[in-house]
Motif scaffolding. Structure first.
Motif, PDB file in Angstrom:
ATOM      1  N   ARG A   1     -35.858 -30.461 -26.791  1.00  0.00           N
ATOM      2  CA  ARG A   1     -34.549 -29.951 -26.356  1.00  0.00           C
ATOM      3  C   ARG A   1     -34.707 -28.862 -25.296  1.00  0.00           C
ATOM      4  O   ARG A   1     -35.700 -28.144 -25.259  1.00  0.00           O
ATOM      5  N   THR A   2     -33.671 -28.774 -24.449  1.00  0.00           N
ATOM      6  CA  THR A   2     -33.630 -27.686 -23.456  1.00  0.00           C
ATOM      7  C   THR A   2     -32.203 -27.189 -23.392  1.00  0.00           C
ATOM      8  O   THR A   2     -31.304 -27.963 -23.065  1.00  0.00           O
ATOM      9  N   THR A   3     -31.962 -25.937 -23.709  1.00  0.00           N
ATOM     10  CA  THR A   3     -30.597 -25.433 -23.555  1.00  0.00           C
ATOM     11  C   THR A   3     -30.421 -24.711 -22.227  1.00  0.00           C
ATOM     12  O   THR A   3     -29.336 -24.721 -21.668  1.00  0.00           O
ATOM     13  N   LEU A   4     -31.493 -24.100 -21.750  1.00  0.00           N
ATOM     14  CA  LEU A   4     -31.358 -23.369 -20.493  1.00  0.00           C
ATOM     15  C   LEU A   4     -32.674 -23.421 -19.722  1.00  0.00           C
ATOM     16  O   LEU A   4     -33.746 -23.419 -20.319  1.00  0.00           O
ATOM     17  N   ARG A   5     -32.544 -23.498 -18.422  1.00  0.00           N
ATOM     18  CA  ARG A   5     -33.718 -23.407 -17.561  1.00  0.00           C
ATOM     19  C   ARG A   5     -33.508 -22.298 -16.554  1.00  0.00           C
ATOM     20  O   ARG A   5     -32.456 -22.249 -15.903  1.00  0.00           O
ATOM     21  N   VAL A   6     -34.486 -21.443 -16.427  1.00  0.00           N
ATOM     22  CA  VAL A   6     -34.469 -20.470 -15.347  1.00  0.00           C
ATOM     23  C   VAL A   6     -35.330 -21.062 -14.242  1.00  0.00           C
ATOM     24  O   VAL A   6     -36.470 -21.475 -14.486  1.00  0.00           O
ATOM     25  N   VAL A   7     -34.752 -21.152 -13.056  1.00  0.00           N
ATOM     26  CA  VAL A   7     -35.390 -21.921 -11.989  1.00  0.00           C
ATOM     27  C   VAL A   7     -35.541 -21.067 -10.732  1.00  0.00           C
ATOM     28  O   VAL A   7     -34.593 -20.422 -10.283  1.00  0.00           O
TER      29      VAL A   7
ATOM     30  N   PHE B   1     -29.538 -33.241 -13.888  1.00  0.00           N
ATOM     31  CA  PHE B   1     -28.127 -32.858 -13.775  1.00  0.00           C
ATOM     32  C   PHE B   1     -27.153 -33.921 -14.252  1.00  0.00           C
ATOM     33  O   PHE B   1     -25.954 -33.708 -14.246  1.00  0.00           O
ATOM     34  N   GLY B   2     -27.694 -35.082 -14.646  1.00  0.00           N
ATOM     35  CA  GLY B   2     -26.833 -36.207 -15.021  1.00  0.00           C
ATOM     36  C   GLY B   2     -25.933 -35.894 -16.203  1.00  0.00           C
ATOM     37  O   GLY B   2     -26.110 -34.888 -16.891  1.00  0.00           O
ATOM     38  N   GLN B   3     -24.996 -36.785 -16.431  1.00  0.00           N
ATOM     39  CA  GLN B   3     -23.914 -36.548 -17.399  1.00  0.00           C
ATOM     40  C   GLN B   3     -24.375 -36.192 -18.792  1.00  0.00           C
ATOM     41  O   GLN B   3     -23.769 -35.363 -19.449  1.00  0.00           O
ATOM     42  N   ALA B   4     -25.454 -36.863 -19.243  1.00  0.00           N
ATOM     43  CA  ALA B   4     -25.869 -36.662 -20.638  1.00  0.00           C
ATOM     44  C   ALA B   4     -26.424 -35.266 -20.843  1.00  0.00           C
ATOM     45  O   ALA B   4     -26.741 -34.883 -21.952  1.00  0.00           O
ATOM     46  N   ASN B   5     -26.524 -34.514 -19.765  1.00  0.00           N
ATOM     47  CA  ASN B   5     -27.297 -33.285 -19.877  1.00  0.00           C
ATOM     48  C   ASN B   5     -26.428 -32.030 -19.877  1.00  0.00           C
ATOM     49  O   ASN B   5     -25.691 -31.770 -18.942  1.00  0.00           O
ATOM     50  N   ASP B   6     -26.531 -31.247 -20.923  1.00  0.00           N
ATOM     51  CA  ASP B   6     -25.738 -30.015 -20.939  1.00  0.00           C
ATOM     52  C   ASP B   6     -26.606 -28.768 -20.783  1.00  0.00           C
ATOM     53  O   ASP B   6     -26.204 -27.666 -21.144  1.00  0.00           O
ATOM     54  N   THR B   7     -27.795 -28.952 -20.253  1.00  0.00           N
ATOM     55  CA  THR B   7     -28.655 -27.798 -19.967  1.00  0.00           C
ATOM     56  C   THR B   7     -27.966 -26.865 -18.964  1.00  0.00           C
ATOM     57  O   THR B   7     -27.341 -27.324 -18.011  1.00  0.00           O
ATOM     58  N   VAL B   8     -28.104 -25.567 -19.199  1.00  0.00           N
ATOM     59  CA  VAL B   8     -27.608 -24.577 -18.236  1.00  0.00           C
ATOM     60  C   VAL B   8     -28.749 -24.233 -17.280  1.00  0.00           C
ATOM     61  O   VAL B   8     -29.874 -23.985 -17.718  1.00  0.00           O
ATOM     62  N   TYR B   9     -28.470 -24.250 -15.985  1.00  0.00           N
ATOM     63  CA  TYR B   9     -29.480 -23.898 -14.991  1.00  0.00           C
ATOM     64  C   TYR B   9     -29.146 -22.541 -14.388  1.00  0.00           C
ATOM     65  O   TYR B   9     -28.024 -22.335 -13.918  1.00  0.00           O
ATOM     66  N   VAL B  10     -30.107 -21.653 -14.431  1.00  0.00           N
ATOM     67  CA  VAL B  10     -29.916 -20.335 -13.820  1.00  0.00           C
ATOM     68  C   VAL B  10     -30.956 -20.203 -12.714  1.00  0.00           C
ATOM     69  O   VAL B  10     -32.152 -20.148 -12.986  1.00  0.00           O
ATOM     70  N   VAL B  11     -30.488 -20.196 -11.488  1.00  0.00           N
ATOM     71  CA  VAL B  11     -31.401 -20.197 -10.351  1.00  0.00           C
ATOM     72  C   VAL B  11     -31.481 -18.799  -9.750  1.00  0.00           C
ATOM     73  O   VAL B  11     -30.460 -18.137  -9.570  1.00  0.00           O
ATOM     74  N   TRP B  12     -32.699 -18.348  -9.479  1.00  0.00           N
ATOM     75  CA  TRP B  12     -32.870 -17.054  -8.814  1.00  0.00           C
ATOM     76  C   TRP B  12     -33.508 -17.281  -7.451  1.00  0.00           C
ATOM     77  O   TRP B  12     -34.234 -18.261  -7.252  1.00  0.00           O
ATOM     78  N   GLY B  13     -33.222 -16.374  -6.540  1.00  0.00           N
ATOM     79  CA  GLY B  13     -33.832 -16.501  -5.220  1.00  0.00           C
ATOM     80  C   GLY B  13     -33.336 -15.400  -4.310  1.00  0.00           C
ATOM     81  O   GLY B  13     -32.337 -14.745  -4.608  1.00  0.00           O
ATOM     82  N   PRO B  14     -34.057 -15.181  -3.225  1.00  0.00           N
ATOM     83  CA  PRO B  14     -33.654 -14.135  -2.281  1.00  0.00           C
ATOM     84  C   PRO B  14     -32.408 -14.557  -1.504  1.00  0.00           C
ATOM     85  O   PRO B  14     -32.135 -15.750  -1.346  1.00  0.00           O
TER      86      PRO B  14
END
Ligand SMILES: *[C@@H]1O[C@H](CO)[C@@H](O)[C@H](O)[C@H]1NC(C)=O
Ligand SMILES: *[C@@H]1O[C@H](CO)[C@@H](O)[C@H](O)[C@H]1NC(C)=O
Length: 306
Positions: free
Chosen positions: A122-128, A144-157
């Motif tokens: 399982r993956t609930t959140l990814r920091v990317v 990112f497809g429909q079946a997926n409810d993972t939260v993506y948190v992207v960091w960057g300059p």
């Protein structure tokens, strides 16, 4: 009439003052990490970073904003298991234990498929990291497809994350959110990025930029987790002295990149790079310090924290 008007405005003013005071007090007591930036800067941070704040549920976090709706991240978890991408994960069979925790956080594009027994499913959140976004977009349906409810948190300059059409990574994410409207994608705000730099300076005495280093995804992950998770279990992360200890295990830097440079070699290379390196080892000593004031535990390898 005039006196009544005055009285009304006096009452209104008092009310506004009272409400503002209340809001300030509530904010102070509930947001250990993000409220102090950028308003309070360094003055108050030592108090707030290290105080054992009561953890509060589902408060919108203004440091992380969704694409495209621009809504703050709302999250709460009793226990977050953070799965590192280290080769230390291999052969430990921690998967079932990881899968039992209510929230499972991963980093960048670290896969689960084929490694379930060691890293869980399982993956609930990814920091990317902004640099890993193109890797996710190689398998957009999977991530990112429909079946997926993972939260993506992207960091960057800012140069990559700016919203004015010139931020190359932001543009990719906006496109992804158009193609996959259900995808839950958040970006770290500029203020929050500066805040993470400020924490580095505070903890190490070194200016992140002038010392020629980049923060790691692990750094951003822990700072977020301390705001969102009541308890944190970290799997597969080595401590700051691991690579100097007798007979340490030589493992691949990433569990999913067999045959790549080994972890300690990679860490030492980065630590001593004059510029453009991650200070993984320095960061680990800071994490050990944080574990004294937050409910953070490290498994496989276990950290003996005093
Ligand atoms: C959702 O994506 C994650 C990767 O973030 C993956 O591990 C998981 O298997 C995916 N879930 C589904 C149902 O596709
Ligand atoms: C750091 O890791 C090494 C090797 O696993 C271990 O011997 C040492 O006790 C650890 N230190 C702490 C503080 O956990």
């Amino acid at each position: 009439m005039a006196w009544m008007w005055k009285r009304k405005s006096f009452i209104a003013t008092s009310l506004i003052v009272a409400v503002s005071l209340f809001v300030v007090v509530v904010n102070y007591s509930e947001k250990p990490y993000y409220l102090l930036q950028p308003m309070f800067g360094q003055t108050f941070s030592s108090i707030w970073i290290f105080s054992k704040q009561p953890y509060k549920a589902f408060k919108p976090h203004l440091g992380y904003i969704s694409i495209p709706k621009q809504e703050p991240l709302k999250l709460r978890c009793e226990l977050c298991s953070i799965v590192s991408s280290s080769g230390q994960m291999l052969g430990q069979g921690a998967g079932p234990q990881i899968d039992r925790s209510p929230c499972i956080w991963r980093m960048n594009n670290a896969p689960t498929r084929g490694f379930e027994n060691d890293v869980g499913r399982r993956t609930t959140l990814r920091v990317v990291s902004h640099t890993s976004v193109p890797l996710l977009l190689q398998k957009p349906q999977y991530f990112f497809g429909q079946a997926n409810d993972t939260v993506y948190v992207v960091w960057g300059p800012l140069r990559n994350m700016r919203k004015d059409g010139k931020g190359i990574v932001y543009n990719m994410l906006r496109q992804a959110s158009e193609n996959y409207p259900q995808a839950r994608i958040y970006v770290t705000t500029e203020d929050r990025m500066n805040y993470c730099d400020m924490v580095f300076k505070k903890e190490t005495g070194k200016d992140r930029i002038r010392s020629g280093s980049y923060l790691s995804t692990g750094w951003f992950t822990l700072i977020l987790a301390m705001d969102m998770c009541k308890e944190i279990h970290i799997y597969g992360m080595i401590n700051d002295t691991y690579c100097k200890s007798e007979g340490y295990k030589k493992v691949p830097y990433h569990y999913y990149e067999a045959g790549s440079r080994d972890e300690c070699a990679e860490y030492l290379l980065h630590e001593s790079a004059p510029y453009g390196g991650h200070r993984f080892i320095t960061e680990k000593s800071v994490f050990a310090k944080w574990a004294k004031t937050h409910a953070i535990k490290f498994f496989n390898p276990l950290w003996q924290l005093l």
